[in-house]
Design an enzyme around this catalytic site. Structure first.
Site, PDB file in Angstrom:
ATOM      1  N   GLY A  22     -18.695 -34.370   9.516  1.00  7.56           N
ATOM      2  CA  GLY A  22     -17.243 -34.573   9.455  1.00  7.56           C
ATOM      3  C   GLY A  22     -16.820 -35.833  10.180  1.00  7.56           C
ATOM      4  N   ALA A 135     -14.609 -27.269  20.036  1.00  7.95           N
ATOM      5  CA  ALA A 135     -13.513 -28.173  19.670  1.00  7.95           C
ATOM      6  C   ALA A 135     -12.250 -27.358  19.439  1.00  7.95           C
ATOM      7  CB  ALA A 135     -13.864 -28.935  18.396  1.00  7.95           C
ATOM      8  N   TYR A 167      -2.914 -21.812  12.489  1.00  7.06           N
ATOM      9  CA  TYR A 167      -3.993 -22.697  12.959  1.00  7.06           C
ATOM     10  C   TYR A 167      -4.041 -22.690  14.479  1.00  7.06           C
ATOM     11  CZ  TYR A 167      -6.755 -26.955  13.603  1.00  7.06           C
ATOM     12  OH  TYR A 167      -7.712 -27.857  13.986  1.00  7.06           O
TER      13      TYR A 167
END
Ligand code: UDP
Length: 342
Positions: A22, A135, A167
């Site tokens: 990513g 993360a 989220y």
């Protein structure tokens, strides 16, 4: 690359990077290989790209496994050992969360849970567990109006009918899981709350503002500024962020703690659009788009988002060095722009 031994022939570390293909993960992989580590990348390529790992094809110290992180760590069993685990695999981007909420919510919690259980299982077998970096995101702060955001601040979310906050909640659960593993078994875990991170390899299709503005200006289109454009953000180049992650994971003083990570220099989104145009030699003007058209009716944006960096500065001396105009030029170059186009 051998699969069993810990610490590579180079004397470097053996690192697992989930989401290593990513945007942020691939810059971390560059950095780890540069300093002599062995790296196993696990990526399901849902948003990661093989081209992000270009240049390392013949490097025997890199192994790429195409898989969800949860499946990969189950397959590792006791024979595969790591010194460090960087868990960057996640469903990212507010737009994607809104479009695919179930997949995003489940992915973000399931994958983190599996990675932490894998690391903890090493300790349960009386092996030295890997140090783990989880993360997280500045989204965790929610819509608190305090500025700057400090790690111990309250998290303030909207109602569950406003999907945007799902989220933030998944990332908050990930943080709780990480801290709970540290508290229960002493697992050396550190949580990095990434603020707006930008730079080469970031794509605009998941809603991130800077690549969208650069792509628009390069195509001769007006950058679309959502809302009135006075909302502010702080942008930090991924090439400043990647090298600090190993320093965090290697500092025992960081374990069991949460850290803001980013730049604390604010810019409004309308000014960002103008900066992109000016930096790329264009006189194109931004256009304002109402939030309900850009996202969905009832969308709640954050007026501002700025990190308090005292904790990370104190722990590892972090200081961003790359200015936004350089990031814009470097990203534009990866899309074929050159300074002579101005
Ligand atoms: N934004 C914008 N145009 C775009 C994409 C985003 O004006 O094409 C705005 C967005 O509404 C927000 C800011 O830019 O106010 C940053 O958006 P991004 O999704 O990059 O990050 P986040 O909202 O998570 O800080």
């Amino acid at each position: 690359m051998s699969s069993g031994a810990r610490s590579g022939k180079s004397g470097g570390k053996r690192c697992l990077v989930t989401g290593g293909a990513g945007f942020i993960g691939s810059h971390l992989v560059d950095h780890l290989l540069d300093r002599g580590d062995e790296v196993v990348v696990v990526d399901n390529f849902s948003t990661g790209k093989r081209s992000n790992l270009r240049g390392h094809e013949n490097d025997t110290r890199l192994r790429v496994i195409e898989s969800d992180a949860s499946d990969a760590v189950q397959g590792f069993g006791s024979h595969e050992r790591f010194d460090q685990v960087y868990h960057l695999a996640a469903a990212v981007g507010v737009k994607r969360i809104i479009e695919q909420p179930i997949e995003s919510i489940e992915t973000n919690i399931r994958e983190t849970s599996a990675v932490l259980h894998y690391a903890a299982s090493c300790a349960a077998r009386r092996e030295t567990p890997p140090a783990v970096l989880i993360a997280s995101s500045s989204e965790v702060y929610g819509k608190g109006s305090k500025s700057p955001f400090s790690e111990e601040d309250d998290c303030v979310y909207g109602p569950t009918t406003a999907l945007r906050w799902s989220y933030a909640c998944t990332k908050a659960i990930d943080e709780y899981l990480a801290l709970a593993h540290h508290a229960r078994s002493g697992l050396p875990v550190v949580v990095a709350r990434f603020f707006n991170t930008v730079g080469p390899r970031q794509v605009g299709e998941y809603g991130m503002v800077l690549p969208n503005f650069i792509d628009a200006v390069l195509a001769g289109r007006s950058p679309e500024v959502y809302g009135d454009g006075t909302q502010t953000r702080c942008f930090c180049d991924v090439r400043d962020i990647a090298p600090v992650l190993p320093r965090m994971i290697e500092s025992s003083a960081c374990h069991g703690r949460v850290f803001n990570l980013g730049s604390d220099s604010s810019i409004s989104i309308a000014d960002l659009a103008r900066l992109v145009a000016r930096t790329l030699g264009s006189d194109i003007q931004p256009v304002l788009i109402p939030y309900d058209r850009a996202y969905a009716p009832g969308f709640e944006d954050l007026r501002q988002r700025r990190p308090d960096l005292r904790r990370i500065r104190g722990a590892v001396g972090f200081e961003p060095t790359i200015d936004l105009a350089r990031t814009i030029r470097d990203v534009a170059r990866t899309r074929g722009w050159s300074a002579s186009d101005q």
